[in-house]
Design an enzyme around this catalytic site. Sequence first.
Site, PDB file in Angstrom:
ATOM      1  N   TYR A 133      -4.485   1.658  15.704  1.00  6.05           N
ATOM      2  CA  TYR A 133      -3.232   1.729  16.464  1.00  6.05           C
ATOM      3  C   TYR A 133      -3.461   1.506  17.954  1.00  6.05           C
ATOM      4  CZ  TYR A 133      -0.743   3.453  12.366  1.00  6.05           C
ATOM      5  OH  TYR A 133      -0.168   3.557  11.127  1.00  6.05           O
TER       6      TYR A 133
ATOM      7  N   GLU B 185      -3.594  -0.136   8.141  1.00  6.41           N
ATOM      8  CA  GLU B 185      -2.396   0.241   8.902  1.00  6.41           C
ATOM      9  C   GLU B 185      -2.489  -0.271  10.318  1.00  6.41           C
ATOM     10  OE1 GLU B 185      -1.388   4.449   9.111  1.00  6.41           O
ATOM     11  OE2 GLU B 185      -1.912   4.696   6.983  1.00  6.41           O
TER      12      GLU B 185
ATOM     13  N   ARG C  64       0.855  -1.191   0.000  1.00 10.78           N
ATOM     14  CA  ARG C  64       0.000   0.000   0.000  1.00 10.78           C
ATOM     15  C   ARG C  64       0.887   1.236   0.000  1.00 10.78           C
ATOM     16  NH1 ARG C  64      -2.780   3.055   4.694  1.00 10.78           N
ATOM     17  NH2 ARG C  64      -3.981   4.546   3.493  1.00 10.78           N
TER      18      ARG C  64
ATOM     19  N   ASN D  69      -7.629   1.806   9.919  1.00  9.53           N
ATOM     20  CA  ASN D  69      -6.323   1.919  10.570  1.00  9.53           C
ATOM     21  C   ASN D  69      -6.542   1.792  12.067  1.00  9.53           C
ATOM     22  OD1 ASN D  69      -5.235   2.420   8.082  1.00  9.53           O
ATOM     23  ND2 ASN D  69      -4.714   4.561   8.470  1.00  9.53           N
TER      24      ASN D  69
ATOM     25  N   HIS E 151      -3.085  11.003   0.579  1.00  9.06           N
ATOM     26  CA  HIS E 151      -2.528  10.760   1.916  1.00  9.06           C
ATOM     27  C   HIS E 151      -1.890  12.070   2.402  1.00  9.06           C
ATOM     28  CE1 HIS E 151      -1.073   7.358   4.744  1.00  9.06           C
ATOM     29  NE2 HIS E 151      -0.731   8.494   5.327  1.00  9.06           N
TER      30      HIS E 151
ATOM     31  N   GLU F  81      -7.469   8.555   6.336  1.00 11.76           N
ATOM     32  CA  GLU F  81      -7.689   9.178   7.639  1.00 11.76           C
ATOM     33  C   GLU F  81      -8.119  10.646   7.577  1.00 11.76           C
ATOM     34  OE1 GLU F  81      -4.590   8.771  10.519  1.00 11.76           O
ATOM     35  OE2 GLU F  81      -4.670   6.600  10.519  1.00 11.76           O
TER      36      GLU F  81
HETATM   37  C1  PNW Z   1      -1.449   7.376  10.601  1.00  5.65           C
HETATM   38  N1  PNW Z   1      -4.677   8.056  16.075  1.00  5.65           N
HETATM   39  O1  PNW Z   1      -1.712   8.515  11.401  1.00  5.65           O
HETATM   40  C2  PNW Z   1      -1.092   7.822   9.194  1.00  5.65           C
HETATM   41  O2  PNW Z   1      -1.952   7.288   8.219  1.00  5.65           O
HETATM   42  C3  PNW Z   1       0.328   7.567   8.822  1.00  5.65           C
HETATM   43  O3  PNW Z   1       0.712   8.413   7.754  1.00  5.65           O
HETATM   44  C4  PNW Z   1       1.213   7.732  10.029  1.00  5.65           C
HETATM   45  O4  PNW Z   1       2.571   7.709   9.724  1.00  5.65           O
HETATM   46  C5  PNW Z   1       0.862   6.615  10.995  1.00  5.65           C
HETATM   47  O5  PNW Z   1      -0.520   6.582  11.267  1.00  5.65           O
HETATM   48  C6  PNW Z   1       1.625   6.668  12.316  1.00  5.65           C
HETATM   49  O6  PNW Z   1       1.384   7.874  12.975  1.00  5.65           O
HETATM   50  C7  PNW Z   1      -2.407   8.372  12.612  1.00  5.65           C
HETATM   51  O7  PNW Z   1      -5.177   9.047  16.597  1.00  5.65           O
HETATM   52  C8  PNW Z   1      -2.892   9.495  13.234  1.00  5.65           C
HETATM   53  O8  PNW Z   1      -4.914   6.929  16.586  1.00  5.65           O
HETATM   54  C9  PNW Z   1      -3.664   9.409  14.382  1.00  5.65           C
HETATM   55  C10 PNW Z   1      -3.921   8.169  14.945  1.00  5.65           C
HETATM   56  C11 PNW Z   1      -3.425   7.039  14.344  1.00  5.65           C
HETATM   57  C12 PNW Z   1      -2.668   7.148  13.185  1.00  5.65           C
END
Ligand code: PNW
Length: 496
Positions: free
Chosen positions: A301, A379, A83, A299, A127, A172
């Site tokens: 995290y 992600e 991706r 995504n 992006h 996002e």
């Molecule tokens: C993503 N959150 O950003 C982006 O898609 C990527 O470009 C970035 O490098 C990656 O995650 C790591 O930061 C995020 O609030 C922004 O949970 C916010 C969050 C998660 C990911």
Amino acid sequence: MSASARDLAALLPAGFTLGVATSAFQIEGALTADGRGPTGWDIFAARPGAIVDDHSPAVSCDHYYRMPEDVELMKKLGIDSYRFSLSWARIQPGGSGPVNPAGLDFYDRLIDLLLANGISPMATLYHWDTPLPLDEAGGWMNRDTAYRLGEFATIAAAAFGDRVARWVTVNEPATVTTNGYALGLHAPGESLMLKALPTVHHQLLGHGLAVQALRAAKVPGEIGITNVYSPMVPASANPLDAVSAGLMDVAQNRLFADPVLLGKYPDVIRAATFFSSSFNPSSEDMELISQPLDFYGLNYYMPTRVASGPGDGAVPPGMAEAMGDDLSGTAPGAPFHIAPFPDTEITGYGWPIKPEYLSVALAEMAERYPDLPPIYITEGGASFEDVAVKDPDMGRLIIPDERRLRYLSDHIATAIKATAPGGAAESVDLRGYFVWSLMDNFEWSGGYKQPFGLLHVDFDTQIRTPKASYYWLQELLSARTKAAASAASADKAAEP
Ligand code: PNW
């Protein structure tokens, strides 16, 4: 072979896609090469203090010039899919008007090389790297930017539509609205707070117009969007904490997912007269935004723990501040704040490591959205400071990133178990998981201080060194291939 890779290989459903993810602005460098136009991020990153230690994205991983080497590393890794994102300003330098053949050529070569190596291309149209002339005209505050993205989708479809297996329209939008327009932490650096709300609808409209353009071009690839999803967890049984978590849930999750998957903005937003001008759009707009998708990108995290009141300032650095600075920490009178999870390991960003909440995220998606399309986790990953050590036997450098490896292993296993029969999200059709990221890169306002890569990048020499997590994923992929091969030969032996 590590037990972890072998056990996980046995869990992988047939046809499950494992991939890695990057984005153009974070890896390419070469910001003025071969007719690329400037972007809002070029300008924002040059503002003193905008990026940790004023790190510059000018070279980053130098991927624009090292792309063949990076594809070779993906091939050796053995992934199914890559991706990446298209740099709009490389392909259409002004954000409207003429196309730059050199920009098209770069992605032509990338896509052809991926296919020659058996790697399926997943391309993100947007992006975050908005062409500068569009940002100067208001960026996502301006409805016109949505039409420009639709036009860019037409260009991309004509150029690459024959070869791209999956399209992500927008990555996002929640982060762009929050960090880019409300809090001023990302480009274009606006601190509009609630006045940033028009950027929600305009990005989603851009998504809808991009879907319409890709469908009109009859691309054979699948089409989706990527939203970040963070389950909101009230910090206590205090009802005010639950109300606060519900508000965060609307602001970060539902505001961006409901229009796409339900065709309407959350009731609580539509009912508030303050928001009504932004969130009572025409039915034509809502139809564009909620067109059927072939997949939905998620995504994941971390979860977010939310408490009412202004808090005591004891919030973890990084995301908590990014998402809630004005609403949290030391801001006197703030209605709620992001609170740390007790006794929880955190990443370099201060993000809590909670794989079990990926199961919660998937279950909430299934519950909220009855017509949920197949899901790709587009992600997931973790930043940790890595330390290279000399392997005592071989003398070579190794990077023992066991915490990242465990993060990935635990999250992939959790997602698969949650969506298997009997799992908490068994109705979800989970198709794959993409690791963020192939290599350490320009982590937006975190500069080069938040490495997420499977490959370590030395930003002075541009040498890529596989970390333990890279070798682990390689083992996982080869264990899966071997298991499939022996299953096939067992079938053959069983034939009469
Ligand atoms: C993503 N959150 O950003 C982006 O898609 C990527 O470009 C970035 O490098 C990656 O995650 C790591 O930061 C995020 O609030 C922004 O949970 C916010 C969050 C998660 C990911």
